[in-house]
Design an enzyme around this catalytic site. Structure first.
Site, PDB file in Angstrom:
ATOM      1  N   SER A 106       0.925  -1.593  -0.209  1.00 27.05           N
ATOM      2  CA  SER A 106      -0.012   0.152   0.466  1.00 27.05           C
ATOM      3  C   SER A 106       0.707   0.605   0.239  1.00 27.05           C
ATOM      4  O   SER A 106       2.350   1.560   0.269  1.00 27.05           O
ATOM      5  CB  SER A 106      -0.984   0.186   1.586  1.00 27.05           C
ATOM      6  OG  SER A 106       0.035   0.334   2.443  1.00 27.05           O
ATOM      7  N   LYS A 107       0.209   1.857  -0.206  1.00 27.91           N
ATOM      8  CA  LYS A 107       0.796   3.749  -0.118  1.00 27.91           C
ATOM      9  C   LYS A 107       1.261   3.708   1.177  1.00 27.91           C
ATOM     10  O   LYS A 107       2.555   4.536   0.741  1.00 27.91           O
ATOM     11  CB  LYS A 107      -0.280   4.934  -0.783  1.00 27.91           C
ATOM     12  CG  LYS A 107       0.274   6.406  -0.397  1.00 27.91           C
ATOM     13  CD  LYS A 107      -0.511   6.981  -0.629  1.00 27.91           C
ATOM     14  CE  LYS A 107      -0.027   8.819  -0.342  1.00 27.91           C
ATOM     15  NZ  LYS A 107       0.436   9.051   1.613  1.00 27.91           N
ATOM     16  N   ARG A 108       1.511   3.004   2.223  1.00 26.78           N
ATOM     17  CA  ARG A 108       1.364   3.387   3.752  1.00 26.78           C
ATOM     18  C   ARG A 108       2.839   3.039   3.624  1.00 26.78           C
ATOM     19  O   ARG A 108       3.795   3.560   4.139  1.00 26.78           O
ATOM     20  CB  ARG A 108       0.379   3.482   4.159  1.00 26.78           C
ATOM     21  CG  ARG A 108      -0.893   4.268   4.711  1.00 26.78           C
ATOM     22  CD  ARG A 108      -1.725   3.423   5.448  1.00 26.78           C
ATOM     23  NE  ARG A 108      -3.194   4.333   5.683  1.00 26.78           N
ATOM     24  CZ  ARG A 108      -4.232   4.015   6.723  1.00 26.78           C
ATOM     25  NH1 ARG A 108      -4.138   3.007   7.586  1.00 26.78           N
ATOM     26  NH2 ARG A 108      -4.828   4.537   6.444  1.00 26.78           N
TER      27      ARG A 108
ATOM     28  N   ASP B 223       5.120   5.159   2.288  1.00 25.06           N
ATOM     29  CA  ASP B 223       5.719   6.374   2.822  1.00 25.06           C
ATOM     30  C   ASP B 223       6.755   5.992   3.830  1.00 25.06           C
ATOM     31  O   ASP B 223       7.241   6.832   4.316  1.00 25.06           O
ATOM     32  CB  ASP B 223       4.320   6.582   3.709  1.00 25.06           C
ATOM     33  CG  ASP B 223       3.000   7.762   2.510  1.00 25.06           C
ATOM     34  OD1 ASP B 223       4.189   7.910   1.082  1.00 25.06           O
ATOM     35  OD2 ASP B 223       1.962   8.039   2.594  1.00 25.06           O
TER      36      ASP B 223
END
Length: 512
Positions: free
Chosen positions: A268-270, A273
């Site tokens: 995921s994007k998380r 990040d």
């Protein structure tokens, strides 16, 4: 060339929804479709599935197209390109879906349902209180507010008065469906585990994904549906829909998920990040102004991204890891796509880009490096820059690394690495450096001869090679790292080298 059972040409589609930026998992799906099509002299089609107006995100469609173009995944038909089966944007095809939903109703394979969201919520809660799960299927459909329990007059009245009716597919009860997936083999599902999915909604007069994608794949003559694992639970429904229409279904291949680096769940994007790597092909700015990193802006080459994604879930059957696009097309096969999820490794992604840096010619790298130099106010001859690139590219991962690796070829250091200076500079260092100046200045500079002379003097003097050479390097480079010292002298020139040594001695001894 591979042919379908009906001997039709290979036609595949990538059909994203414009609900946000394109995830690299989606990019991999597009890539596998592209490779399969090109290997079989087939067609790769881009279809935008934008019937979910509630989740539509402005600019997402343009982002998808720009991403595919950057990666070199050129589509043969589709949005922005056109083709014999246009339009390729589902919102522009919305007028054709209702007749297919009606066709299913008339054939007894679907029905109108008038239950409100509130009605269904009450029923679900009632089931939960009894410790049961509510499934809208053959067991309840005749007791619900549906056309199955109405005569024509009642049905017409409901259609005239109700504004939130839907058309549901009528899943046949007590049947075992056998399906074949190219990657996963034979799959069997009992229809009693399925619910009667909504196919069409009166509220916006638009189809759901299930109806729209079946109809479009049929009308666009799609031969193979290659999509993500998340659609595998929908396969029985889709197979039944094809059967209800009396159509031959395409072949299916469901790709495994891209997993987090630790393998625990979908990437995921998380994760990006948190661990500092992109999960989108291009930089994306959302409505709140939050910016998500992209592979392009981070400095990845598109061919490196394609290469790393191809090997996430596909096993070529050899030890080869670096593939150009033609090699991928020639070697790819759906049969060698693995069933289990593929863990994303950020370090491996960087390694791929590093390999592509090394594969590029010095001239190519110089052209990519020149804008960075110009941003620093440096105008350098391209041949000079190319030579510099050749000396440092083995240590680079991205083009943006080149300045840190090679700035000393263009500007003299203003500061000297404190840790290195403490380690390699002594009271005797200035006189050792004076001797190096004498050797460099004694004759026309010759890289090999000068290097040999300096090394011989250090050895004959009983000095430590590392200490003297690193002190020399600190003067010229500003740190104890960098290219071969005599390659540096050869490029910057002996006069500049002497000037830098004298400047450093002055700075270290306070005699500037």
């Amino acid at each position: 060339m591979l042919q379908t059972a009906s001997n039709k040409k290979i036609r595949v589609r990538f059909a994203p929804s414009p609900t946000g930026p394109l995830h690299i998992g989606g990019v991999r799906t597009a890539l596998f479709n592209y490779l399969f099509a090109k290997q079989n002299a087939g067609e790769f089609i881009l279809r935008i599935e934008d019937t979910d107006s509630a989740r539509f995100v402005p600019n997402a469609e343009d982002y998808i197209i720009e991403s595919l173009n950057w990666l070199g995944l050129k589509f043969d038909e589709g949005v922005g390109v056109g083709g014999a089966f246009a339009p390729y944007r589902q919102s522009q095809r919305k007028d054709l879906y209702f007749k297919y939903a009606e066709q299913l109703v008339k054939s007894g394979n679907a029905y109108y349902a008038f239950d409100s969201a509130e009605d269904l919520d009450i029923i679900r809660k009632s089931y939960e209180m009894q410790g049961k799960s509510f499934i809208y299927n053959h067991a309840v459909r005749n007791t619900m507010k549906t056309s199955l329990a109405m005569n024509n007059t009642e049905l017409q009245q409901c259609l005239n008065e109700e504004k939130h009716w839907v058309i549901r597919f009528k899943i046949p009860p007590h049947e075992e469906i056998t399906m074949r997936d190219i990657i996963r083999g034979e799959i069997k599902v009992n229809t009693d585990t399925l619910d009667d999915k909504v196919l069409f909604k009166a509220v916006d007069m638009l189809p759901t994904y299930h109806l729209a994608n079946i109809v479009d794949d049929r009308l666009m003559e799609i031969s193979h549906v290659i999509r993500g694992e998340e659609w595998l639970p929908s396969l029985p429904l889709h197979i039944l829909l094809y059967r209800a229409f009396g159509w031959q279904n395409p072949e299916f291949a469901h790709l495994s998920l891209l997993l987090k680096p630790d393998g625990k769940g979908k990437l995921s994007k998380r994760d990006g990040d948190r661990l500092g790597f992109p999960v989108f092909p291009l930089e994306w700015k959302n409505a709140e102004g939050e910016i998500s990193a992209g592979y392009r802006e981070t400095g990845y080459f598109p061919e490196a991204v394609v290469n790393l994604l191809a090997l996430l879930g596909w096993n070529p059957g050899t030890e080869q890891e670096i593939f150009n696009i033609d090699e991928l097309i020639n070697n790819f096969s759906l049969e060698r796509v693995i069933k289990s999820g593929a863990k994303f490794n950020p370090e491996k992604a960087r390694w791929f880009n590093q390999q592509y840096i090394r594969k590029k010619s010095n001239e190519e790298l110089a052209n990519l490096y020149q804008p960075i130099l110009k941003s620093k106010g440096i105008n350098a001859d391209n041949n000079y820059v190319a030579t510099v690139c050749g000396l440092v590219k083995e240590r680079a991962t991205f083009i943006n690394d080149f300045w840190n690796l090679s700035s000393y070829f263009f500007v003299a250091p203003e500061i000297y690495d404190e840790k290195a200076t403490k380690k390699y500079w002594s009271d005797e260092t200035p006189q050792h450096l004076q001797k190096i100046i004498e050797i460099i200045d004694s004759a026309p500079f010759d890289k090999e001869k000068t290097e040999q002379s300096v090394h011989t003097w250090i050895a004959d003097s009983g000095l430590k090679m590392g200490s003297v050479m690193n002190a020399f390097r600190i003067c010229v480079v500003g740190s104890a790292t960098g290219a071969n010292m005599f390659d540096i002298v050869n490029l910057t020139g002996k006069d500049e080298t002497v000037r830098r040594i004298k400047k450093a001695i002055g700075a270290m001894t306070g005699k500037t």
